[in-house]
Design a protein around this motif. Structure first.
Motif, PDB file in Angstrom:
ATOM      1  N   GLY A 133      29.186  19.319  36.705  1.00 25.44           N
ATOM      2  CA  GLY A 133      30.429  19.188  35.943  1.00 25.44           C
ATOM      3  C   GLY A 133      30.749  20.387  35.078  1.00 25.44           C
ATOM      4  O   GLY A 133      31.368  20.245  34.021  1.00 25.44           O
ATOM      5  N   VAL A 134      30.342  21.587  35.518  1.00 28.70           N
ATOM      6  CA  VAL A 134      30.669  22.796  34.757  1.00 28.70           C
ATOM      7  C   VAL A 134      31.381  23.799  35.653  1.00 28.70           C
ATOM      8  O   VAL A 134      31.179  23.801  36.873  1.00 28.70           O
ATOM      9  CB  VAL A 134      29.409  23.455  34.138  1.00 28.70           C
ATOM     10  N   PRO A 135      32.224  24.673  35.072  1.00 26.42           N
ATOM     11  CA  PRO A 135      32.854  25.725  35.878  1.00 26.42           C
ATOM     12  C   PRO A 135      31.796  26.656  36.453  1.00 26.42           C
ATOM     13  O   PRO A 135      30.674  26.738  35.928  1.00 26.42           O
ATOM     14  CB  PRO A 135      33.744  26.464  34.863  1.00 26.42           C
ATOM     15  N   VAL A 136      32.180  27.388  37.500  1.00 28.57           N
ATOM     16  CA  VAL A 136      31.179  28.197  38.194  1.00 28.57           C
ATOM     17  C   VAL A 136      31.703  29.606  38.452  1.00 28.57           C
ATOM     18  O   VAL A 136      32.895  29.815  38.672  1.00 28.57           O
ATOM     19  CB  VAL A 136      30.723  27.493  39.494  1.00 28.57           C
ATOM     20  N   ARG A 137      30.786  30.535  38.372  1.00 30.23           N
ATOM     21  CA  ARG A 137      31.065  31.954  38.594  1.00 30.23           C
ATOM     22  C   ARG A 137      31.135  32.267  40.084  1.00 30.23           C
ATOM     23  O   ARG A 137      30.432  31.664  40.890  1.00 30.23           O
ATOM     24  CB  ARG A 137      29.933  32.763  37.949  1.00 30.23           C
ATOM     25  N   GLY A 138      31.948  33.241  40.439  1.00 30.66           N
ATOM     26  CA  GLY A 138      31.927  33.816  41.775  1.00 30.66           C
ATOM     27  C   GLY A 138      31.846  35.319  41.647  1.00 30.66           C
ATOM     28  O   GLY A 138      32.132  35.881  40.592  1.00 30.66           O
ATOM     29  N   GLU A 139      31.447  35.981  42.752  1.00 29.00           N
ATOM     30  CA  GLU A 139      31.448  37.450  42.764  1.00 29.00           C
ATOM     31  C   GLU A 139      32.688  37.927  43.484  1.00 29.00           C
ATOM     32  O   GLU A 139      33.104  37.336  44.469  1.00 29.00           O
ATOM     33  CB  GLU A 139      30.219  38.005  43.481  1.00 29.00           C
ATOM     34  N   GLY A 140      33.259  39.012  42.994  1.00 28.68           N
ATOM     35  CA  GLY A 140      34.371  39.636  43.685  1.00 28.68           C
ATOM     36  C   GLY A 140      33.874  40.670  44.676  1.00 28.68           C
ATOM     37  O   GLY A 140      32.938  40.416  45.434  1.00 28.68           O
ATOM     38  N   GLY A 141      34.470  41.854  44.632  1.00 27.56           N
ATOM     39  CA  GLY A 141      34.252  42.839  45.681  1.00 27.56           C
ATOM     40  C   GLY A 141      32.975  43.635  45.556  1.00 27.56           C
ATOM     41  O   GLY A 141      33.019  44.859  45.408  1.00 27.56           O
ATOM     42  N   VAL A 142      31.829  42.987  45.676  1.00 30.21           N
ATOM     43  CA  VAL A 142      30.558  43.702  45.566  1.00 30.21           C
ATOM     44  C   VAL A 142      30.190  44.299  46.921  1.00 30.21           C
ATOM     45  O   VAL A 142      30.408  43.701  47.960  1.00 30.21           O
ATOM     46  CB  VAL A 142      29.435  42.792  45.029  1.00 30.21           C
ATOM     47  N   THR A 143      29.634  45.493  46.883  1.00 27.24           N
ATOM     48  CA  THR A 143      29.295  46.222  48.110  1.00 27.24           C
ATOM     49  C   THR A 143      28.240  47.265  47.790  1.00 27.24           C
ATOM     50  O   THR A 143      28.093  47.663  46.638  1.00 27.24           O
ATOM     51  CB  THR A 143      30.555  46.909  48.700  1.00 27.24           C
ATOM     52  N   SER A 144      27.537  47.689  48.813  1.00 24.76           N
ATOM     53  CA  SER A 144      26.602  48.796  48.644  1.00 24.76           C
ATOM     54  C   SER A 144      27.219  50.122  49.056  1.00 24.76           C
ATOM     55  O   SER A 144      26.584  51.168  48.923  1.00 24.76           O
ATOM     56  CB  SER A 144      25.327  48.545  49.465  1.00 24.76           C
TER      57      SER A 144
END
Lengths: 417, 417
Positions: free
Chosen positions: A323-334
């Motif tokens: 029941g909590v908001p969640v993080r996402g990753e955007g444009g991660v790259t090597s």
């Protein structure tokens, strides 16, 4: 790690694919929770150099052995579920730019966080500086896709370390009127920035709203260090928000499998999220699991890998169950330049975050080279792409009203105290 | 288009995002079906220059007015649901490479289809040729990610048109032992290739299995042309598979909104899929909706746009409700070189297809420049990325056993008949 090898990556992926639905694999989610509960009960988490945290756990049924604490997973879930809000509002200097995070709202996008270097549009590279920082904050403000201007878009290498937190906050406050993120340089810095920003926002405290979101990282495997623990406490007691994240290198600081990584990371963030609620019941939190396969030949993390996306998709579901908001990753790259690899890895990571339903998407614009570099060109390309994807009007956000002069002087004075 | 403007893109997107689940918006799906039924009943579909198709519709309750036929949507759905298989097997020359399509199997990936030009790794461009075609088929065979070597990976500009269908089939048969796709150059070409490939595969016909999948396109808005109608009939009567697709330019050949495009495209493919079942009950079919916003300033389609991804996600759910496998798009992009734009657009399109649960993903490798160009470098990059995403072993597929000499001579002889 218990049970992890019995859920191969391929099965986790296939559970999601071919059914036309992302993240409703109830049985796998239960196994991850149950396995994390075993990790918490049998191995526990180390909370280093912070006796107050150990005392708190003693009060709440933790079995403290040195700095290692054996914990009751179901009880931690209960603490979080009973106290943490499903959503909260990050308030801005301009009330029209307040943003709600969680509870089915569109995701909030924030730029890259933590880049020491900069790649300019002419192909030259340089070291992060205050001047570049101010340019990056202005770009984040102007981009309609980014409803949060983030924190440490690049490192202020030309500013003495103690002055950086307030210098960054002043850049965000003066060049933008959008919400942004707080400092975790030290508990003192966190509190100073919170007080400054609360003053600039200038609205009285209310339940379900705060001014700053802070990145609190565990130190996998199964450790919290002194500074994040003290920052978490100080921030929670100021009723500001923490994004409690386990940032894992799969095969190095977490198991190499997706399931094993989910189990370890979930155990870690469960402890951190519960701590926030114990210090300050009802304080806003965001959960994050950010896992990157560690390349055993390159000795570098491989960003944008599909294994990370599976972790992302399951993380969203695990957070929903808390029941909590969640993080996402955007444009991660090597990738080191904004080429086909950069575009492909970044877009896949963002798609996994958006389609799985992440609420706050960090590193949404500008990330290159394992996050060691912010690219001006990629920043603009990605911000435009997000705006197009979400049908956000293409006009740039107008410049903010100026920050009150006396307030700015007061904050500058504090910076040098 | 009825009802389409009452479902704005933004709502469709938001229905998917923030809930952590892709494509379970029951109410929107029903509205799309109901609206398509109105289109079929009130506007109908034109079936051009093929009296046999009109006669068939007369037999099955269609109201024929010239070449326009008013149709009963619920009845078309019933015909498809009662007859079309949920999955089928595409058989290869090597039985170990038979692939099942649909029913929760991992998606099948096939390379780009239809590129007139080629971009080489040294940056030079050229016209498609037989020599390049043979190289591309060998690459598709060697790539473990591609379980189908497709069709017309590039155009054989140096081969006379009548010889191209069999020349392509011979390339696929001799340089690979994986399944591939059939010809739709004409009904005669389709049948000749079917007979040749059935001979090479050399197994007797069984229910639920065939050798070739064929791309049958509607000609939006609301038209089927003579050649696809005659190919569809010939192929269905040979018990081979058809992928019935509406390939729409949003704002040009379909409404500009996602909902309007879904309504029109669904009406079109419903008619085509039902036709296949009426000609040959139980014949394998795949449903496809491929929609690209048409740029009103560039006068070019904008591949890799998020609007296309929404159409993709809903298409999968509409097909699930019909009980047939569904097409997805791979790395489609408008970029002219394999840069950040190419990587980003392509990866987003592929992610939408994979995460929504598409069963057969066309254009998975090599697509550049609105599909006008196959890039050797992008082909290899994308094939590698798919293999990594699905945990497919990285070794190349070993070369196939040689095609029987006498069979090859016989097929070559037929080509010049």
């Amino acid at each position: 790690m218990p049970d992890s090898r019995s859920i191969p990556n391929h099965d986790l992926g296939m559970a999601l694919i071919g059914r036309g639905s992302v993240g409703v694999d109830e049985a796998a989610l239960r196994r991850i929770e149950d396995s994390a509960d075993r990790v918490l009960a049998e191995i526990g988490i180390r909370f280093e150099d912070d006796p107050e945290t150990l005392d708190l756990w003693r009060l709440h049924g933790g079995v403290v052995k040195g700095d290692r604490v054996l914990l009751d997973g179901p009880r931690l879930r209960q603490i979080i579920q009973e106290n943490a809000p499903e959503s909260f509002t990050l308030r801005a200097r301009n009330p029209d730019r307040d943003t709600k995070i969680g509870a089915g709202q569109p995701p909030v996008f924030a730029p890259i966080y933590g880049a020491p270097n900069v790649l300019f549009e002419n192909g030259e590279r340089g070291s992060g500086s205050l001047a570049i920082y101010r340019q990056l904050v202005s770009m984040a403000h102007a981009a309609p896709a980014l409803s949060n201007t983030g924190h440490m878009i690049c490192v202020l290498n030309d500013v003495p370390e103690p002055a950086r937190p307030m210098e960054m906050a002043l850049s965000h406050l003066s060049l933008s009127d959008k919400p942004f993120m707080g400092s975790i340089a030290s508990p003192q810095a966190a509190v100073e920035v919170i007080d400054a920003v609360s003053m600039a926002v200038g609205r009285k405290a209310t339940t379900g709203a705060c001014e700053l979101l802070h990145l609190i990282n565990a130190t996998p495997p199964l450790v919290y260090k002194e500074n994040p623990l003290k920052c978490l406490r100080a921030i929670a007691q100021r009723r500001q928000a923490c994004m409690v994240t386990s940032y894992m290198m799969m095969g190095a600081t977490s198991p190499v499998t997706v399931a094993g990584t989910l189990i370890q990371g979930y155990a870690e963030v469960l402890a951190g999220l519960a701590l926030a609620q114990l210090w300050s019941p009802g304080v806003p939190v965001v959960m994050g699991l950010f896992a990157i396969p560690f390349g055993m030949s390159s000795m570098l993390p491989c960003y944008g890998d599909p294994a990370s996306h599976l972790v992302q998709i399951y993380a969203v579901q695990l957070a929903r169950r808390l029941g909590v908001p969640v993080r996402g990753e955007g444009g991660v790259t090597s990738a080191k330049v904004d080429d086909g690899q950069a575009g492909s890895e970044s877009a896949r990571a963002t798609a996994a975050s958006v389609l799985s339903g992440a609420d706050f998407i960090l590193h949404s614009a500008g990330w290159l080279e394992q996050g060691r570099c912010v690219s001006i060109g990629k920043f603009e390309r990605e911000a435009r792409a997000i705006a197009e994807a979400f049908g956000i009007e293409r006009d740039q956000c107008p410049p903010p009203s100026p920050l009150d002069r006396r307030l700015e002087s007061e904050l500058r004075r504090r910076m040098w105290m």
